[in-house]
Design a protein around this motif. Sequence first.
Motif, PDB file in Angstrom:
ATOM      1  N   SER A 339      -0.376  -5.801 -19.326  1.00 52.20           N
ATOM      2  CA  SER A 339      -0.433  -7.215 -19.735  1.00 52.20           C
ATOM      3  C   SER A 339      -1.169  -8.075 -18.709  1.00 52.20           C
ATOM      4  O   SER A 339      -1.212  -7.761 -17.511  1.00 52.20           O
ATOM      5  N   TYR A 340      -1.737  -9.173 -19.198  1.00 54.58           N
ATOM      6  CA  TYR A 340      -2.365 -10.158 -18.323  1.00 54.58           C
ATOM      7  C   TYR A 340      -1.295 -10.827 -17.482  1.00 54.58           C
ATOM      8  O   TYR A 340      -0.243 -11.214 -17.973  1.00 54.58           O
ATOM      9  N   GLY A 341      -1.575 -10.986 -16.201  1.00 58.03           N
ATOM     10  CA  GLY A 341      -0.626 -11.641 -15.309  1.00 58.03           C
ATOM     11  C   GLY A 341      -0.857 -11.178 -13.887  1.00 58.03           C
ATOM     12  O   GLY A 341      -1.153 -10.002 -13.643  1.00 58.03           O
ATOM     13  N   GLY A 342      -0.703 -12.086 -12.946  1.00 59.88           N
ATOM     14  CA  GLY A 342      -1.005 -11.760 -11.563  1.00 59.88           C
ATOM     15  C   GLY A 342       0.149 -11.157 -10.797  1.00 59.88           C
ATOM     16  O   GLY A 342       0.056 -10.047 -10.276  1.00 59.88           O
ATOM     17  N   SER A 343       1.275 -11.873 -10.720  1.00 59.62           N
ATOM     18  CA  SER A 343       2.392 -11.431  -9.888  1.00 59.62           C
ATOM     19  C   SER A 343       2.942 -10.091 -10.347  1.00 59.62           C
ATOM     20  O   SER A 343       3.193  -9.194  -9.530  1.00 59.62           O
ATOM     21  N   ALA A 344       3.130  -9.923 -11.654  1.00 63.96           N
ATOM     22  CA  ALA A 344       3.699  -8.682 -12.172  1.00 63.96           C
ATOM     23  C   ALA A 344       2.783  -7.505 -11.872  1.00 63.96           C
ATOM     24  O   ALA A 344       3.244  -6.437 -11.446  1.00 63.96           O
ATOM     25  N   LEU A 345       1.481  -7.675 -12.077  1.00 64.89           N
ATOM     26  CA  LEU A 345       0.540  -6.588 -11.819  1.00 64.89           C
ATOM     27  C   LEU A 345       0.532  -6.206 -10.342  1.00 64.89           C
ATOM     28  O   LEU A 345       0.590  -5.022  -9.991  1.00 64.89           O
ATOM     29  N   MET A 346       0.484  -7.199  -9.464  1.00 62.49           N
ATOM     30  CA  MET A 346       0.434  -6.914  -8.034  1.00 62.49           C
ATOM     31  C   MET A 346       1.713  -6.244  -7.547  1.00 62.49           C
ATOM     32  O   MET A 346       1.670  -5.299  -6.750  1.00 62.49           O
ATOM     33  N   VAL A 347       2.856  -6.702  -8.035  1.00 64.57           N
ATOM     34  CA  VAL A 347       4.129  -6.105  -7.623  1.00 64.57           C
ATOM     35  C   VAL A 347       4.257  -4.676  -8.153  1.00 64.57           C
ATOM     36  O   VAL A 347       4.713  -3.771  -7.444  1.00 64.57           O
ATOM     37  N   ASN A 348       3.816  -4.438  -9.390  1.00 69.59           N
ATOM     38  CA  ASN A 348       3.899  -3.091  -9.950  1.00 69.59           C
ATOM     39  C   ASN A 348       2.967  -2.127  -9.223  1.00 69.59           C
ATOM     40  O   ASN A 348       3.311  -0.958  -8.998  1.00 69.59           O
ATOM     41  N   LEU A 349       1.774  -2.584  -8.838  1.00 68.82           N
ATOM     42  CA  LEU A 349       0.868  -1.725  -8.072  1.00 68.82           C
ATOM     43  C   LEU A 349       1.430  -1.474  -6.675  1.00 68.82           C
ATOM     44  O   LEU A 349       1.308  -0.360  -6.141  1.00 68.82           O
ATOM     45  N   ALA A 350       2.049  -2.488  -6.078  1.00 73.05           N
ATOM     46  CA  ALA A 350       2.713  -2.282  -4.792  1.00 73.05           C
ATOM     47  C   ALA A 350       3.840  -1.265  -4.925  1.00 73.05           C
ATOM     48  O   ALA A 350       4.032  -0.405  -4.050  1.00 73.05           O
ATOM     49  N   ALA A 351       4.592  -1.338  -6.036  1.00 70.55           N
ATOM     50  CA  ALA A 351       5.664  -0.366  -6.283  1.00 70.55           C
ATOM     51  C   ALA A 351       5.099   1.045  -6.417  1.00 70.55           C
ATOM     52  O   ALA A 351       5.694   2.015  -5.915  1.00 70.55           O
ATOM     53  N   ALA A 352       3.951   1.187  -7.079  1.00 67.09           N
ATOM     54  CA  ALA A 352       3.315   2.488  -7.198  1.00 67.09           C
ATOM     55  C   ALA A 352       2.934   3.026  -5.816  1.00 67.09           C
ATOM     56  O   ALA A 352       3.073   4.223  -5.543  1.00 67.09           O
ATOM     57  N   GLY A 353       2.469   2.140  -4.936  1.00 68.21           N
ATOM     58  CA  GLY A 353       2.163   2.558  -3.574  1.00 68.21           C
ATOM     59  C   GLY A 353       3.400   3.027  -2.817  1.00 68.21           C
ATOM     60  O   GLY A 353       3.360   4.022  -2.083  1.00 68.21           O
ATOM     61  N   LEU A 354       4.518   2.324  -2.984  1.00 71.91           N
ATOM     62  CA  LEU A 354       5.766   2.745  -2.342  1.00 71.91           C
ATOM     63  C   LEU A 354       6.249   4.084  -2.898  1.00 71.91           C
ATOM     64  O   LEU A 354       6.759   4.927  -2.142  1.00 71.91           O
ATOM     65  N   LEU A 355       6.097   4.285  -4.206  1.00 68.64           N
ATOM     66  CA  LEU A 355       6.484   5.568  -4.793  1.00 68.64           C
ATOM     67  C   LEU A 355       5.643   6.704  -4.212  1.00 68.64           C
ATOM     68  O   LEU A 355       6.154   7.795  -3.937  1.00 68.64           O
ATOM     69  N   TYR A 356       4.347   6.455  -4.035  1.00 67.60           N
ATOM     70  CA  TYR A 356       3.478   7.458  -3.413  1.00 67.60           C
ATOM     71  C   TYR A 356       3.950   7.753  -1.986  1.00 67.60           C
ATOM     72  O   TYR A 356       3.985   8.916  -1.566  1.00 67.60           O
ATOM     73  N   ARG A 357       4.301   6.688  -1.255  1.00 71.07           N
ATOM     74  CA  ARG A 357       4.771   6.871   0.131  1.00 71.07           C
ATOM     75  C   ARG A 357       6.050   7.693   0.181  1.00 71.07           C
ATOM     76  O   ARG A 357       6.205   8.570   1.029  1.00 71.07           O
TER      77      ARG A 357
END
Length: 378
Positions: A339-357
């Motif tokens: 979906s279009y949106g800034g905060s949600a997209l950035m937080v979800n991508l950050a979460a993906a980075g933490l999952l990778y870590r």
Amino acid sequence: MRRGDRWLVGLALLLTAVGLVMVYSAGSFHAFVRYGDSNYFLRQQLVRTVIGVLALFVCSRISLRWLERAAPWLLGLACGMLGLVVLIGHMSNGATRWLRVGFMSLQPTDLGRLAAVIFLAWWLKRRPVADLGFWRGMVPPMLMLVLVAGLILKQPNLSSAGLLLATGFVMLFLSGAPLKYLGAPIVAGVAIVMLALATHPYMMTRVNTFVGFVFGGQLDHRGAGWQLDQSLIAIGSGGVLGRGLGGGMQKLLYLPEAHTDFIFSILAEELGLIGVTLLFAVIGLFLWRGLRAAARCSEPFASLLAGGLTVQIGLYAVANLAVATGLAPTTGLPLPFVSYGGSALMVNLAAAGLLYRVSAMNGDEDALVRQRWSREVA
């Protein structure tokens, strides 16, 4: 550090790429009518994607020990921002959920849900419910969740508050909380929902519309049921192969929020059953790899962090899809990564980075599952 699970990063970026395409397709006409520029939403989403990818990269290399120590401070910062929203936030569509930050609008709810997961993983590692009992182990994290959920509900944002409580419930379960204690969060969640419905008539209207549609087959096509009606038309008209990318009709100002809350409906209309099936497969694979990372991590903070982040993304996906298909009352929740949106997209991508870590710390056995059920047997 071992190399982490590349599937987590690859699938998150694939969903983000799908989102860029669909945001342009679903929002170009609306952008032209509103801003005179059919590329407006696409450019905004591209900027947010770049920031989100940077956040993913940083979080994939972050020290989890530092993150663990910073957990209380991050929650305090998030609660402060949520408080600012109540005082000086920007209102849109009857809700005050945004803070103006330069040329962007920031939605602190997304930062709050991320900080709450990090804090809860930190808390439950140090104060296991199974060891401390109900009052010392269960009540304090529940009060923390209720505080954050209450600040989110004040905006008002019932759906996000409810999903935060649901995420906390699952994290309590994964931490080894005895099953007999888990009835209290359910009662608290139901009480908060009922209170919100009683004090916000428009929320009750949405629930009544949903109940009437599900159990009575009735839908106010020109009133409260307009969005759901147009969403179902879009999904149904897609058929097996869809109308073709860019060929959807409901995005021509028939379906409100076509590029945000109801982007799935446009995807179904243009890409059909085949496109929807592939989308489900990618989301399902991401959630499986996230839960796999949580299950195989023997460090309590990291495993609870991964489990909470994965469950949270999964709950948002299920809620968005349920709304679009008429299986849940209409809410304002986005489809993660798409979906279009800034905060949600950035937080979800950050979460993906933490999952990778977290996945980089993993062994080959399901450590979290073994710990959880060994406590139950004991």
